[in-house]
Enzyme design. Structure first.
Site, mmCIF file in Angstrom:
data_model
loop_
_atom_site.group_PDB
_atom_site.id
_atom_site.type_symbol
_atom_site.label_atom_id
_atom_site.label_comp_id
_atom_site.label_asym_id
_atom_site.label_seq_id
_atom_site.Cartn_x
_atom_site.Cartn_y
_atom_site.Cartn_z
ATOM 1 N N PRO A 135 0.771 -1.225 0.000
ATOM 2 C CA PRO A 135 0.000 0.000 0.000
ATOM 3 C C PRO A 135 0.812 1.289 0.000
ATOM 4 O O PRO A 135 1.164 1.793 1.046
ATOM 5 C CB PRO A 135 -0.805 -0.109 1.304
ATOM 6 C CG PRO A 135 0.015 -1.000 2.197
ATOM 7 C CD PRO A 135 1.011 -1.689 1.361
ATOM 8 N N GLU A 136 1.088 1.851 -1.149
ATOM 9 C CA GLU A 136 1.463 3.263 -1.202
ATOM 10 C C GLU A 136 0.230 3.983 -1.736
ATOM 11 O O GLU A 136 -0.807 3.349 -1.976
ATOM 12 C CB GLU A 136 2.712 3.466 -2.074
ATOM 13 C CG GLU A 136 3.913 2.743 -1.468
ATOM 14 C CD GLU A 136 5.280 3.181 -1.975
ATOM 15 O OE1 GLU A 136 5.375 4.296 -2.510
ATOM 16 O OE2 GLU A 136 6.229 2.406 -1.837
ATOM 17 N N LYS A 177 -2.443 7.687 1.979
ATOM 18 C CA LYS A 177 -2.661 6.266 2.224
ATOM 19 C C LYS A 177 -3.935 6.012 3.029
ATOM 20 O O LYS A 177 -4.147 4.910 3.528
ATOM 21 C CB LYS A 177 -1.435 5.681 2.936
ATOM 22 C CG LYS A 177 -0.145 5.840 2.119
ATOM 23 C CD LYS A 177 1.105 5.597 2.929
ATOM 24 C CE LYS A 177 2.337 6.007 2.117
ATOM 25 N NZ LYS A 177 3.566 6.040 2.945
ATOM 26 N N ARG A 186 -4.186 17.244 8.656
ATOM 27 C CA ARG A 186 -2.829 16.923 9.086
ATOM 28 C C ARG A 186 -2.008 16.252 7.983
ATOM 29 O O ARG A 186 -0.831 15.945 8.191
ATOM 30 C CB ARG A 186 -2.842 16.070 10.364
ATOM 31 C CG ARG A 186 -3.439 14.707 10.215
ATOM 32 C CD ARG A 186 -3.054 13.810 11.421
ATOM 33 N NE ARG A 186 -3.093 12.425 11.024
ATOM 34 C CZ ARG A 186 -4.065 11.577 11.368
ATOM 35 N NH1 ARG A 186 -5.059 11.996 12.144
ATOM 36 N NH2 ARG A 186 -4.036 10.333 10.968
ATOM 37 N N ASN A 198 7.969 3.904 0.476
ATOM 38 C CA ASN A 198 9.384 3.588 0.354
ATOM 39 C C ASN A 198 9.827 3.316 -1.083
ATOM 40 O O ASN A 198 10.968 3.589 -1.435
ATOM 41 C CB ASN A 198 9.713 2.378 1.235
ATOM 42 C CG ASN A 198 11.129 2.428 1.752
ATOM 43 O OD1 ASN A 198 11.806 3.453 1.675
ATOM 44 N ND2 ASN A 198 11.608 1.306 2.244
ATOM 45 N N ARG A 250 13.532 2.770 8.122
ATOM 46 C CA ARG A 250 13.131 2.214 6.821
ATOM 47 C C ARG A 250 14.379 1.967 6.008
ATOM 48 O O ARG A 250 15.430 2.571 6.236
ATOM 49 C CB ARG A 250 12.216 3.183 6.068
ATOM 50 C CG ARG A 250 11.035 3.689 6.859
ATOM 51 C CD ARG A 250 10.114 2.594 7.326
ATOM 52 N NE ARG A 250 9.566 1.835 6.220
ATOM 53 C CZ ARG A 250 8.562 2.258 5.463
ATOM 54 N NH1 ARG A 250 8.003 3.410 5.698
ATOM 55 N NH2 ARG A 250 8.119 1.528 4.486
#
Length: 273
Positions: A2-3, A52, A121, A162, A258
């Site tokens: 999931p990006e 996301k 946000r 990522n 990461r």
DNA sequence: TAAGTATGTTAAG
DNA sequence: TTAACCTACTTAC
């Protein structure tokens, strides 16, 4: 997987199957039993994504807020559905289709105000119409944080993960450790436009491909190559393998918990401006 | 069978 | 900076 492109695709998939339809909802795994009971029998008005985050609209002031996290998955099938397995957090059924949600970080019933707070946000999303990168640039150009960390900060820009981070920095020849304030405006504009194009293609194909046609192994006269995550990429998870452009070994390092991947030759540490 | 890994995020120390 | 959370798959023993 999931990006942001995955979540926008899922919003589209929900609209195609369920928009305007009465939905039955259950939580076989049990953790969303109360929420499922509250939307059971309601009509899904819309489905929407920001970064996301996925929002399923069920009438006035009622949204199901879903975040897949690292492991979450949403899968579709026909209705009537097979018996659910015991990890299905939420099953939606209606109009000949069903959707099974497993392993999400978040699955909660929220109000309009709570939804607005989430949008507030989050940074601009290259996949949301009408958004542009200026708001992100204002933060990046004032920050001493590395551009690699800034790209993963959802308050700065929403939807990049990522894979897109590693790939977009490679495509623009940018050192991941460059502080945001040392990035040039023209470089940022190019990154933003490239992300919008790459992620739109990601929505269309439901996978991440970033290798330009002229750089595929075939075009370069090398043997074909398959990335085990299901897309064609330059550096993501190719540690130690030869860079598709220069042949130097792709490097990896931990950055903010990461894995970071880059080519030290194609993305050299620049002299500070 | 156990350990390790993953395209993510939050909260505690 | 680390741990915790959620699942499913691969690899090691």
């Amino acid at each position: 997987m999931p990006e942001g492109h995955t979540i926008h695709r899922l919003a589209l998939d929900h609209r195609e199957r369920f928009e305007g339809r009465t939905i039955r909802a259950t939580s076989p795994q049990g953790k969303f039993a109360a929420g499922a009971a509250l939307i059971d029998g309601a009509v899904m008005d819309t489905a929407e994504a920001h970064g996301k985050h996925l929002f399923l609209g069920f009438g006035p002031d009622r949204w199901v807020h879903i975040h897949l996290g690292l492991f979450g998955k949403l899968g579709f099938g026909t209705a009537p559905p097979p018996p659910p397995t015991d990890t299905v957090r939420l099953r939606l059924t209606g109009h000949g289709h069903h959707a099974d949600l497993r392993g999400p970080t978040t699955c909660a019933l929220i109000t309009d105000a709570e939804k607005r707070a989430i949008h507030d946000r989050l940074g601009p999303d290259p996949l949301r119409p009408g958004e542009d990168g200026d708001r992100a640039w204002r933060r990046i150009s004032r920050s001493r944080t590395t551009v690699a960390a800034l790209l993963l900060d959802q308050k700065v820009i929403a939807g990049v993960g990522n894979v897109y981070r590693a790939e977009v920095l490679f495509r623009h020849g940018i050192d991941p450790y460059l502080p945001g304030r040392d990035l040039r405006r023209d470089q940022w504009d190019a990154i933003w436009a490239d992300l919008a194009a790459l992620m739109r293609e990601g929505v269309r194909n439901n996978r991440i491909d970033t290798v330009r046609p002229e750089h595929t192994p075939e075009a370069m006269g090398r043997p074909p190559r398959v990335d085990d995550h299901g897309g064609e990429v330059y550096v993501y998870r190719r540690t130690g393998a030869p860079c598709l452009l220069c042949g130097d070994a792709v490097r990896t390092a931990g950055l903010a918990a990461r894995n970071l991947f880059w080519c030290p030759t194609c993305q050299p540490a620049a002299a500070r401006p």
